[in-house]
Design a protein around this motif. Structure first.
Motif, PDB file in Angstrom:
ATOM      1  N   HIS A 254       4.346  37.389 -20.678  1.00  0.00           N
ATOM      2  CA  HIS A 254       5.699  37.056 -20.272  1.00  0.00           C
ATOM      3  C   HIS A 254       6.739  38.108 -21.023  1.00  0.00           C
ATOM      4  CE1 HIS A 254       9.279  34.477 -20.621  1.00  0.00           C
ATOM      5  NE2 HIS A 254       9.171  34.555 -19.430  1.00  0.00           N
ATOM      6  N   ILE A 255       6.557  37.984 -22.491  1.00  0.00           N
ATOM      7  CA  ILE A 255       7.418  39.164 -23.139  1.00  0.00           C
ATOM      8  C   ILE A 255       7.413  40.492 -22.612  1.00  0.00           C
ATOM      9  CG2 ILE A 255       7.657  40.119 -25.537  1.00  0.00           C
ATOM     10  CD1 ILE A 255       6.304  37.423 -26.565  1.00  0.00           C
ATOM     11  N   SER A 256       6.429  40.830 -22.344  1.00  0.00           N
ATOM     12  CA  SER A 256       6.276  42.208 -21.535  1.00  0.00           C
ATOM     13  C   SER A 256       6.998  42.401 -20.337  1.00  0.00           C
ATOM     14  CB  SER A 256       4.773  42.746 -21.454  1.00  0.00           C
ATOM     15  OG  SER A 256       4.227  42.252 -20.638  1.00  0.00           O
ATOM     16  N   ASN A 257       7.179  41.125 -19.707  1.00  0.00           N
ATOM     17  CA  ASN A 257       8.098  41.290 -18.201  1.00  0.00           C
ATOM     18  C   ASN A 257       9.375  41.129 -18.605  1.00  0.00           C
ATOM     19  OD1 ASN A 257       5.692  41.426 -16.523  1.00  0.00           O
ATOM     20  ND2 ASN A 257       5.444  39.179 -16.434  1.00  0.00           N
ATOM     21  N   ILE A 258       9.644  40.481 -19.574  1.00  0.00           N
ATOM     22  CA  ILE A 258      11.069  40.289 -20.032  1.00  0.00           C
ATOM     23  C   ILE A 258      11.702  41.695 -20.491  1.00  0.00           C
ATOM     24  CG2 ILE A 258      12.630  39.338 -21.786  1.00  0.00           C
ATOM     25  CD1 ILE A 258      11.873  37.299 -19.675  1.00  0.00           C
ATOM     26  N   ILE A 259      10.812  42.404 -21.163  1.00  0.00           N
ATOM     27  CA  ILE A 259      11.426  43.748 -21.999  1.00  0.00           C
ATOM     28  C   ILE A 259      11.040  44.969 -21.331  1.00  0.00           C
ATOM     29  CG2 ILE A 259      11.601  42.863 -24.198  1.00  0.00           C
ATOM     30  CD1 ILE A 259       8.820  44.548 -24.993  1.00  0.00           C
ATOM     31  N   ILE A 260      10.309  44.593 -20.021  1.00  0.00           N
ATOM     32  CA  ILE A 260      10.019  45.865 -19.102  1.00  0.00           C
ATOM     33  C   ILE A 260       9.052  46.626 -19.624  1.00  0.00           C
ATOM     34  CG2 ILE A 260      10.841  47.004 -17.165  1.00  0.00           C
ATOM     35  CD1 ILE A 260      13.260  45.620 -17.335  1.00  0.00           C
ATOM     36  N   ARG A 261       8.005  46.411 -20.235  1.00  0.00           N
ATOM     37  CA  ARG A 261       7.110  47.177 -21.115  1.00  0.00           C
ATOM     38  C   ARG A 261       5.817  46.866 -20.715  1.00  0.00           C
ATOM     39  NH1 ARG A 261       9.612  51.952 -22.763  1.00  0.00           N
ATOM     40  NH2 ARG A 261      11.804  51.155 -23.210  1.00  0.00           N
ATOM     41  N   ASP A 262       4.695  48.075 -21.004  1.00  0.00           N
ATOM     42  CA  ASP A 262       3.304  47.634 -20.683  1.00  0.00           C
ATOM     43  C   ASP A 262       2.853  46.574 -21.683  1.00  0.00           C
ATOM     44  OD1 ASP A 262       0.326  48.819 -21.788  1.00  0.00           O
ATOM     45  OD2 ASP A 262       0.688  48.569 -19.883  1.00  0.00           O
ATOM     46  N   GLU A 263       1.935  45.653 -21.247  1.00  0.00           N
ATOM     47  CA  GLU A 263       1.456  44.491 -22.139  1.00  0.00           C
ATOM     48  C   GLU A 263       0.805  45.181 -23.536  1.00  0.00           C
ATOM     49  OE1 GLU A 263      -0.754  41.264 -20.376  1.00  0.00           O
ATOM     50  OE2 GLU A 263       0.155  41.751 -18.440  1.00  0.00           O
ATOM     51  N   GLU A 264      -0.175  46.275 -23.135  1.00  0.00           N
ATOM     52  CA  GLU A 264      -0.617  46.695 -24.425  1.00  0.00           C
ATOM     53  C   GLU A 264       0.341  47.391 -25.341  1.00  0.00           C
ATOM     54  OE1 GLU A 264      -4.102  46.366 -25.286  1.00  0.00           O
ATOM     55  OE2 GLU A 264      -4.157  45.234 -23.471  1.00  0.00           O
ATOM     56  N   PHE A 265       1.132  47.925 -24.994  1.00  0.00           N
ATOM     57  CA  PHE A 265       2.242  48.473 -26.082  1.00  0.00           C
ATOM     58  C   PHE A 265       2.891  47.441 -26.536  1.00  0.00           C
ATOM     59  CE2 PHE A 265       6.714  49.855 -26.381  1.00  0.00           C
ATOM     60  CZ  PHE A 265       6.510  50.709 -27.451  1.00  0.00           C
ATOM     61  N   THR A 266       3.296  46.213 -25.565  1.00  0.00           N
ATOM     62  CA  THR A 266       4.203  45.148 -26.030  1.00  0.00           C
ATOM     63  C   THR A 266       3.025  44.383 -27.378  1.00  0.00           C
ATOM     64  OG1 THR A 266       5.089  44.796 -24.213  1.00  0.00           O
ATOM     65  CG2 THR A 266       5.126  42.998 -25.724  1.00  0.00           C
ATOM     66  N   LYS A 267       1.741  44.203 -26.841  1.00  0.00           N
ATOM     67  CA  LYS A 267       0.777  43.519 -27.954  1.00  0.00           C
ATOM     68  C   LYS A 267       0.981  44.306 -29.185  1.00  0.00           C
ATOM     69  CE  LYS A 267      -3.879  42.152 -28.461  1.00  0.00           C
ATOM     70  NZ  LYS A 267      -4.924  41.947 -27.794  1.00  0.00           N
ATOM     71  N   SER A 268       0.939  45.894 -29.280  1.00  0.00           N
ATOM     72  CA  SER A 268       0.842  46.492 -30.644  1.00  0.00           C
ATOM     73  C   SER A 268       2.013  46.231 -31.094  1.00  0.00           C
ATOM     74  CB  SER A 268       0.534  47.944 -30.090  1.00  0.00           C
ATOM     75  OG  SER A 268       1.561  48.657 -29.713  1.00  0.00           O
ATOM     76  N   LEU A 269       3.161  46.248 -30.458  1.00  0.00           N
ATOM     77  CA  LEU A 269       4.456  45.769 -31.334  1.00  0.00           C
ATOM     78  C   LEU A 269       4.564  44.309 -31.975  1.00  0.00           C
ATOM     79  CD1 LEU A 269       7.208  47.523 -28.838  1.00  0.00           C
ATOM     80  CD2 LEU A 269       6.344  48.395 -31.064  1.00  0.00           C
ATOM     81  N   LEU A 270       3.972  43.396 -31.230  1.00  0.00           N
ATOM     82  CA  LEU A 270       3.957  42.078 -31.604  1.00  0.00           C
ATOM     83  C   LEU A 270       3.056  42.163 -33.044  1.00  0.00           C
ATOM     84  CD1 LEU A 270       3.912  40.155 -28.369  1.00  0.00           C
ATOM     85  CD2 LEU A 270       5.375  39.532 -30.046  1.00  0.00           C
ATOM     86  N   GLN A 271       1.868  42.892 -32.818  1.00  0.00           N
ATOM     87  CA  GLN A 271       0.952  42.837 -34.013  1.00  0.00           C
ATOM     88  C   GLN A 271       1.607  43.556 -35.286  1.00  0.00           C
ATOM     89  OE1 GLN A 271      -2.361  44.814 -32.317  1.00  0.00           O
ATOM     90  NE2 GLN A 271      -3.362  42.827 -31.681  1.00  0.00           N
ATOM     91  N   GLU A 272       2.482  44.424 -35.227  1.00  0.00           N
ATOM     92  CA  GLU A 272       3.152  45.211 -36.204  1.00  0.00           C
ATOM     93  C   GLU A 272       4.107  44.049 -36.834  1.00  0.00           C
ATOM     94  OE1 GLU A 272       5.235  48.775 -35.136  1.00  0.00           O
ATOM     95  OE2 GLU A 272       3.259  49.627 -34.452  1.00  0.00           O
ATOM     96  N   LEU A 273       4.893  43.378 -35.831  1.00  0.00           N
ATOM     97  CA  LEU A 273       5.833  42.450 -36.352  1.00  0.00           C
ATOM     98  C   LEU A 273       5.243  41.470 -36.997  1.00  0.00           C
ATOM     99  CD1 LEU A 273       8.158  42.072 -33.088  1.00  0.00           C
ATOM    100  CD2 LEU A 273       8.650  43.305 -35.619  1.00  0.00           C
ATOM    101  N   GLU A 274       3.845  40.944 -36.653  1.00  0.00           N
ATOM    102  CA  GLU A 274       3.172  39.848 -37.312  1.00  0.00           C
ATOM    103  C   GLU A 274       2.825  40.402 -38.648  1.00  0.00           C
ATOM    104  OE1 GLU A 274      -0.655  37.232 -36.357  1.00  0.00           O
ATOM    105  OE2 GLU A 274      -0.526  39.044 -35.588  1.00  0.00           O
ATOM    106  N   LYS A 275       2.444  41.757 -38.821  1.00  0.00           N
ATOM    107  CA  LYS A 275       2.135  42.079 -40.254  1.00  0.00           C
ATOM    108  C   LYS A 275       3.545  42.078 -41.118  1.00  0.00           C
ATOM    109  CE  LYS A 275      -1.295  45.569 -38.836  1.00  0.00           C
ATOM    110  NZ  LYS A 275      -1.730  46.791 -38.540  1.00  0.00           N
ATOM    111  N   ASN A 276       4.559  42.097 -40.396  1.00  0.00           N
ATOM    112  CA  ASN A 276       5.913  42.159 -41.122  1.00  0.00           C
ATOM    113  C   ASN A 276       6.184  40.859 -41.407  1.00  0.00           C
ATOM    114  OD1 ASN A 276       5.893  44.939 -41.580  1.00  0.00           O
ATOM    115  ND2 ASN A 276       7.176  45.178 -39.655  1.00  0.00           N
ATOM    116  N   ARG A 277       5.378  39.839 -40.767  1.00  0.00           N
ATOM    117  CA  ARG A 277       5.671  38.281 -40.946  1.00  0.00           C
ATOM    118  C   ARG A 277       7.253  38.004 -40.337  1.00  0.00           C
ATOM    119  NH1 ARG A 277       3.857  38.239 -47.224  1.00  0.00           N
ATOM    120  NH2 ARG A 277       1.584  37.979 -46.641  1.00  0.00           N
TER     121      ARG A 277
END
Length: 90
Positions: free
Chosen positions: A32-55
């Motif tokens: 759903h997030i990838s649809n909202i920001i109009i990006r690929d799911e794998e790319f979105t997932k990698s960004l979310l994982q980076e954001l998770e590392k940064n808490r």
């Protein structure tokens, strides 16, 4: 595909955080997030994982019935990030 600059990755991450702030305290699936920001799911997932590392975001691993997700990932804004966003929205 050419690499995406750090500046553009940061801007897209800001879009993700903004979306999660708008729906807070609810959570959203990666797809759903990838649809909202109009990006690929794998790319979105990698960004979310980076954001998770940064808490800044928290991954939710269980569904409302308490069972673990086998394939899906749900995300919400961390409490720390929500408070920071809240200060700037005033």
């Amino acid at each position: 595909m050419p690499p995406i600059s750090k500046q553009k990755r940061d801007k897209i991450s800001e879009q993700i955080l903004h979306h999660l702030y708008e729906i807070a305290p609810e959570s959203s699936f990666t797809a759903h997030i990838s649809n909202i920001i109009i990006r690929d799911e794998e790319f979105t997932k990698s960004l979310l994982q980076e954001l998770e590392k940064n808490r800044l975001v928290v991954k939710i691993t269980k569904n409302p019935q308490g069972l673990d997700y086998s394939r899906r990932e749900r995300w919400r804004l961390s409490d720390k990030a929500y408070e920071a966003f809240k200060k700037f929205q005033r």
